[in-house]
Design a protein around this motif. Sequence first.
Motif, PDB file in Angstrom:
ATOM      1  N   LEU A   1      16.742   9.324   4.527  1.00 28.53           N
ATOM      2  CA  LEU A   1      15.969   8.079   4.648  1.00 28.53           C
ATOM      3  C   LEU A   1      14.539   8.313   4.140  1.00 28.53           C
ATOM      4  N   GLY A   2      14.173   7.646   3.042  1.00 32.96           N
ATOM      5  CA  GLY A   2      12.849   7.845   2.440  1.00 32.96           C
ATOM      6  C   GLY A   2      12.844   9.121   1.633  1.00 32.96           C
ATOM      7  N   SER A   3      13.718   9.164   0.613  1.00 33.11           N
ATOM      8  CA  SER A   3      14.001  10.416  -0.102  1.00 33.11           C
ATOM      9  C   SER A   3      12.909  10.829  -1.080  1.00 33.11           C
ATOM     10  N   GLY A   4      11.958   9.952  -1.383  1.00 41.54           N
ATOM     11  CA  GLY A   4      10.843  10.311  -2.265  1.00 41.54           C
ATOM     12  C   GLY A   4      11.345  10.831  -3.600  1.00 41.54           C
ATOM     13  N   SER A   5      10.736  11.931  -4.064  1.00 47.26           N
ATOM     14  CA  SER A   5      11.137  12.502  -5.356  1.00 47.26           C
ATOM     15  C   SER A   5      12.316  13.448  -5.217  1.00 47.26           C
TER      16      SER A   5
ATOM     17  N   ARG B   1       0.828  -1.220   0.000  1.00 44.89           N
ATOM     18  CA  ARG B   1       0.000   0.000   0.000  1.00 44.89           C
ATOM     19  C   ARG B   1       0.855   1.259   0.000  1.00 44.89           C
ATOM     20  N   VAL B   2       1.913   1.236   0.833  1.00 48.80           N
ATOM     21  CA  VAL B   2       2.789   2.414   0.905  1.00 48.80           C
ATOM     22  C   VAL B   2       3.436   2.624  -0.470  1.00 48.80           C
ATOM     23  N   LYS B   3       3.895   1.530  -1.072  1.00 49.31           N
ATOM     24  CA  LYS B   3       4.525   1.661  -2.395  1.00 49.31           C
ATOM     25  C   LYS B   3       3.528   2.207  -3.421  1.00 49.31           C
TER      26      LYS B   3
ATOM     27  N   THR C   1      13.133  16.306  -2.944  1.00 44.92           N
ATOM     28  CA  THR C   1      13.225  17.712  -2.516  1.00 44.92           C
ATOM     29  C   THR C   1      14.295  17.928  -1.439  1.00 44.92           C
ATOM     30  N   ASP C   2      14.234  17.179  -0.331  1.00 50.15           N
ATOM     31  CA  ASP C   2      15.202  17.420   0.755  1.00 50.15           C
ATOM     32  C   ASP C   2      16.617  16.998   0.352  1.00 50.15           C
ATOM     33  N   SER C   3      16.730  15.933  -0.429  1.00 50.24           N
ATOM     34  CA  SER C   3      18.070  15.523  -0.892  1.00 50.24           C
ATOM     35  C   SER C   3      18.693  16.626  -1.734  1.00 50.24           C
TER      36      SER C   3
ATOM     37  N   VAL D   1       6.499  19.255  -6.798  1.00 50.39           N
ATOM     38  CA  VAL D   1       5.061  18.895  -6.841  1.00 50.39           C
ATOM     39  C   VAL D   1       4.827  17.558  -6.150  1.00 50.39           C
ATOM     40  N   SER D   2       5.861  16.719  -6.075  1.00 54.52           N
ATOM     41  CA  SER D   2       5.706  15.426  -5.396  1.00 54.52           C
ATOM     42  C   SER D   2       6.244  15.457  -3.968  1.00 54.52           C
ATOM     43  N   PHE D   3       6.551  16.649  -3.468  1.00 51.95           N
ATOM     44  CA  PHE D   3       7.019  16.763  -2.070  1.00 51.95           C
ATOM     45  C   PHE D   3       5.884  16.296  -1.150  1.00 51.95           C
ATOM     46  N   ALA D   4       6.211  15.398  -0.221  1.00 52.68           N
ATOM     47  CA  ALA D   4       5.178  14.870   0.688  1.00 52.68           C
ATOM     48  C   ALA D   4       5.719  14.858   2.114  1.00 52.68           C
ATOM     49  N   GLY D   5       6.499  15.878   2.451  1.00 45.71           N
ATOM     50  CA  GLY D   5       7.055  15.969   3.801  1.00 45.71           C
ATOM     51  C   GLY D   5       6.027  16.472   4.798  1.00 45.71           C
TER      52      GLY D   5
ATOM     53  N   ASN E   1      12.058  12.882   6.202  1.00 43.37           N
ATOM     54  CA  ASN E   1      10.872  13.735   6.293  1.00 43.37           C
ATOM     55  C   ASN E   1       9.593  12.940   6.032  1.00 43.37           C
ATOM     56  N   GLY E   2       8.829  12.714   7.087  1.00 40.80           N
ATOM     57  CA  GLY E   2       7.513  12.074   6.937  1.00 40.80           C
ATOM     58  C   GLY E   2       7.577  10.584   6.694  1.00 40.80           C
ATOM     59  N   VAL E   3       8.661   9.936   7.069  1.00 36.55           N
ATOM     60  CA  VAL E   3       8.876   8.548   6.659  1.00 36.55           C
ATOM     61  C   VAL E   3       8.901   7.555   7.822  1.00 36.55           C
TER      62      VAL E   3
ATOM     63  N   ALA F   1      18.135   2.144  -4.083  1.00 36.63           N
ATOM     64  CA  ALA F   1      16.948   1.370  -3.691  1.00 36.63           C
ATOM     65  C   ALA F   1      17.258   0.679  -2.373  1.00 36.63           C
ATOM     66  N   GLY F   2      16.328   0.743  -1.429  1.00 32.68           N
ATOM     67  CA  GLY F   2      16.559   0.047  -0.160  1.00 32.68           C
ATOM     68  C   GLY F   2      15.504   0.400   0.856  1.00 32.68           C
ATOM     69  N   TYR F   3      15.644  -0.208   2.009  1.00 34.01           N
ATOM     70  CA  TYR F   3      14.708   0.009   3.115  1.00 34.01           C
ATOM     71  C   TYR F   3      15.393   0.845   4.193  1.00 34.01           C
ATOM     72  N   ILE F   4      14.606   1.706   4.821  1.00 35.84           N
ATOM     73  CA  ILE F   4      15.195   2.574   5.848  1.00 35.84           C
ATOM     74  C   ILE F   4      15.571   1.782   7.103  1.00 35.84           C
TER      75      ILE F   4
ATOM     76  N   ILE G   1      17.675   7.164   0.083  1.00 35.79           N
ATOM     77  CA  ILE G   1      17.237   5.758   0.060  1.00 35.79           C
ATOM     78  C   ILE G   1      15.722   5.734  -0.048  1.00 35.79           C
ATOM     79  N   ASP G   2      15.188   4.927  -0.945  1.00 27.99           N
ATOM     80  CA  ASP G   2      13.731   4.762  -1.010  1.00 27.99           C
ATOM     81  C   ASP G   2      13.416   3.363  -1.536  1.00 27.99           C
ATOM     82  N   MET G   3      12.236   2.856  -1.138  1.00 30.80           N
ATOM     83  CA  MET G   3      11.856   1.502  -1.569  1.00 30.80           C
ATOM     84  C   MET G   3      10.907   1.533  -2.766  1.00 30.80           C
TER      85      MET G   3
HETATM   86  C1  LIG Z   1       5.716  10.649   2.990  1.00 32.87           C
HETATM   87  S1  LIG Z   1       6.822  10.222   1.671  1.00 32.87           S
HETATM   88  C2  LIG Z   1       8.098  11.406   1.962  1.00 32.87           C
HETATM   89  C3  LIG Z   1       9.079  11.514   0.839  1.00 32.87           C
HETATM   90  C4  LIG Z   1      10.097  12.637   0.990  1.00 32.87           C
HETATM   91  N1  LIG Z   1      10.864  12.510   2.202  1.00 32.87           N
HETATM   92  C5  LIG Z   1       9.427  13.984   0.926  1.00 32.87           C
HETATM   93  O1  LIG Z   1       9.513  14.726   1.921  1.00 32.87           O
HETATM   94  O2  LIG Z   1       8.792  14.300  -0.098  1.00 32.87           O
HETATM   95  C6  LIG Z   1       7.498   8.694   2.226  1.00 32.87           C
HETATM   96  C7  LIG Z   1       8.555   8.067   1.325  1.00 32.87           C
HETATM   97  O3  LIG Z   1       9.217   7.045   2.069  1.00 32.87           O
HETATM   98  C8  LIG Z   1       9.303   5.858   1.313  1.00 32.87           C
HETATM   99  N2  LIG Z   1       9.262   4.755   2.285  1.00 32.87           N
HETATM  100  C9  LIG Z   1       8.285   4.459   3.160  1.00 32.87           C
HETATM  101  N3  LIG Z   1       8.632   3.423   3.942  1.00 32.87           N
HETATM  102  C10 LIG Z   1       9.876   3.060   3.555  1.00 32.87           C
HETATM  103  C11 LIG Z   1      10.782   2.045   3.988  1.00 32.87           C
HETATM  104  N4  LIG Z   1      10.469   1.219   4.979  1.00 32.87           N
HETATM  105  N5  LIG Z   1      11.974   1.950   3.365  1.00 32.87           N
HETATM  106  C12 LIG Z   1      12.297   2.803   2.342  1.00 32.87           C
HETATM  107  N6  LIG Z   1      11.478   3.770   1.900  1.00 32.87           N
HETATM  108  C13 LIG Z   1      10.287   3.900   2.489  1.00 32.87           C
HETATM  109  C14 LIG Z   1       8.113   5.918   0.374  1.00 32.87           C
HETATM  110  O4  LIG Z   1       8.366   5.162  -0.785  1.00 32.87           O
HETATM  111  C15 LIG Z   1       8.005   7.410   0.081  1.00 32.87           C
HETATM  112  O5  LIG Z   1       8.774   7.785  -1.022  1.00 32.87           O
END
Ligand SMILES: C[S@@+](CC[C@H](N)C(=O)[O-])C[C@H]1O[C@@H](n2cnc3c(N)ncnc32)[C@H](O)[C@@H]1O
Length: 259
Positions: free
Chosen positions: A83-87, A16-18, A89-91, A60-64, A152-154, A133-136, A107-109
């Motif tokens: 950790l969880g770099s998304g698209s 679901r998160v993916k 913005t913060d990186s 536009v894809s910032f989700a912090g 941010n938000g992860v 690619a990886g898990y936090i 890093i993002d999954m």
């Molecule tokens: C709320 S978004 C925040 C993205 C980014 N930090 C931002 O501020 O726009 C969460 C991100 O974390 C990634 N994510 C969530 N759980 C994760 C995990 N266990 N390992 C790696 N990435 C993960 C999601 O794929 C998503 O890109």
Amino acid sequence: MTTTTQQLDTSELEQRVKRMYEQVALEPEHEFHFETGRALAARLGYPPADLPLILEPALVSFAGVGYFLDLAAIAPGDSVLDLGSGSGTDSFLAATATTKAGHVVGIDMTDQQLRKARRLAAAAGFTQVEFRAGYIEHPPVDAHAFDCVISNGVVNLSPNKPAVFAAAARALRPGGRLALADIVTARPLPEGVTCDAALWAACIGGAMQRDRYREVIETAGFRIEAWRENPEYKFVSERADNATQKYGVTSVSLLARRR
Ligand SMILES: C[S@@+](CC[C@H](N)C(=O)[O-])C[C@H]1O[C@@H](n2cnc3c(N)ncnc32)[C@H](O)[C@@H]1O
């Protein structure tokens, strides 16, 4: 007497998160349980002069959920792990601060987030940024290789928060900084919320009670140096907002130092 205990299905949660963050990358105009984009970043306190440094498709894809880069105080030459770099913005903002003398690893999954962030890094000439690619919970990075870990938000999305903070501690050199924004609660959430993978993926169901959250960070080997509330962050849907009111779900930014 029988007691039934609900359990979160962690593989359903991951899917679901993916799916949700794939959509954030590909169709950012879609309506989510949470806000996204430039207006959100501006309201959270991202300095107006910083936003033009970011390519619009990243923003536009910032989700912090909060601003914390002032706490991170990233300097030229620093190594930063997002950790969880998304698209991205913060990186990308971190990379502006490290300059090409430093290095940023995101890093993002979620494949579509990684793909987008890599494309944008190349387009903007951020040669000091790399997305892996990886898990936090166990990021593919060397031990003690970073000056600063950001996120941010992860962390709220992870079913194993102690593993995330242990991984951050492992990645940092002694004295390194952990600076992040995340969602926490005033009161522990009931099972009906924590076992709802949809609310979890919307950054609510996985939020940890704030005292417990601080304890998990300190147990991982950090000393918390700053903690501030981000009242500007709001959830959008009625369902999300109800849980927010009832359990005191809020966004916080913090700085912790690795002992
Ligand atoms: C709320 S978004 C925040 C993205 C980014 N930090 C931002 O501020 O726009 C969460 C991100 O974390 C990634 N994510 C969530 N759980 C994760 C995990 N266990 N390992 C790696 N990435 C993960 C999601 O794929 C998503 O890109």
